[in-house]
Design a protein around this motif. Structure first.
Motif: not given
Length: 367
Positions: A233-250
């Motif tokens: 819930a606290q993670l940034r949705r965009e990276g340093a280059d402005g692209h969205p960042v997917p999140r993986i849970v294992f």
């Protein structure tokens, strides 16, 4: 843009449940002791932490498997225990023994004193992320990672790895409020840590809930899943280059709770080798809100001859089923991986056979 444009986006497309021309593949612990070049670099560094805290060495070993194999992603070379180390627990790695904390937390005073660490203490990690991203020059995406709040708590209370989790479970059952306090701090620390990796250049982030599967039903939801959700819930949705960042849970051993994990605010769920991929796909991979799936061949398959490795790869790909091929829509996607980390005794040439089999067979399935 501070970084080179991405040349191979297959892994990221699969994370977003977009069609790809082959099933992307990367391996947990792909930069590690099974590679002779890694062993040589670690010898130069003098110790595991000497390796992990040196930006040049961390960059070098992250890229080593990519120089050998046409993998579809790189993963930051680091350790899940850097966060509690920055909290002052005194991390060390003894030869043949694994990680150990000099100051484990087992009572109210120690847990009450915990706080989200100053991220400057982990600057070496973020500098490595930026260095690796630049060195990759757009070859493949870079994955950042952390241990889950529960998994970190296991090490922090036990003081090392454990076979029975007696100390951490004693705390959980006898003082649940104290355990919740520990997990709250861990969750906020992990979120801050992953956000700093994203800001430094990570293009995807992964939460390793390595020991979630040791919990009882009910306890998993309360003491692991809830705090993984707090991180997400606290993670940034965009990276340093402005692209969205997917999140993986294992979650290793988490196959029983796939339906519970479908509600997580993440894009990808990793599964271990005990999970049937077709069943996982039906539970969490289909329809609106579905997750991409990552996994799940048994790492010990890599000790079999290459011909048998190819057979086992086929079983995994067939278990997942018909690939999503419509470039205009989202649908079920699969990222090929091991069901846990690669063994240090794995023959490197067997990894080459695995990667070639995944790429070749998955392209044939789409033809």
């Amino acid at each position: 843009m501070p970084f080179a444009p991405l040349k191979n986006d297959t892994f990221l497309r699969a994370c977003w449940r977009q069609a790809t021309d082959h099933t992307p593949v990367w391996l947990m612990r792909q930069a590690g002791r099974y590679l002779p070049e890694y062993v040589a670099t670690r010898a130069k560094a003098g110790s595991f932490m000497g390796l992990a805290t040196n930006v040049d060495y961390a960059t070098e070993v992250t890229l080593q498997p990519l120089d050998r194999y046409p993998l579809d992603a790189a993963i930051l070379f680091s350790d899940i225990l850097t966060v509690p180390d920055a909290m002052g627990l005194g991390l060390s790695f003894e030869a043949g023994e694994g990680p150990r904390f000099a100051r484990p937390v087992r009572d109210e005073a120690a847990i009450s004193a915990l706080a989200v660490p100053d991220m400057d203490k982990l600057r070496y990690v973020f500098d490595a992320v930026t260095s690796i991203r630049k060195a990759l020059a757009g070859r493949v995406p870079l994955i950042g990672f952390s241990g889950s709040p529960w998994t970190l708590a296991c090490y922090m209370v036990e003081g090392a790895g454990s076979s029975d989790y007696r100390l951490v479970k004693t705390l959980m059952y006898s003082r649940p409020n104290l355990m919740h306090r520990l997990l709250e701090v861990n969750a906020d620390a992990v979120a801050t840590y992953l956000n700093a990796q994203i800001a430094a250049g990570a293009q995807a982030v992964m939460v390793f809930d390595s020991w979630g599967g040791v919990l009882a039903d009910g306890a998993f939801q309360a003491f692991s899943l809830a705090y993984t959700a707090r991180v997400l819930a606290q993670l940034r949705r965009e990276g340093a280059d402005g692209h969205p960042v997917p999140r993986i849970v294992f979650t290793k051993g988490g196959g029983l709770w796939l339906q519970d994990m479908r509600a997580l605010d993440c894009e990808v769920l990793g599964v271990d080798w005990t999970v049937n991929l077709a069943r996982a796909r039906s539970l969490v991979g289909e329809g609106k809100g579905g997750k991409a799936l990552q996994g799940n061949i048994d790492p010990n398959v890599l000790f079999a001859p290459p011909a048998q490795i190819e057979t086992e790869v086929a079983k995994v790909l067939q278990s997942f089923g018909k690939p999503h091929k419509d470039m205009q829509t989202n649908g079920p996607t699969h990222i090929f991986n091991l069901g846990h980390g690669i063994s240090q005794f794995t023959p490197p040439e067997h990894v080459a056979a695995l990667v070639a089999a995944v790429h070749g067979q998955s392209r044939a399935l789409r033809a």
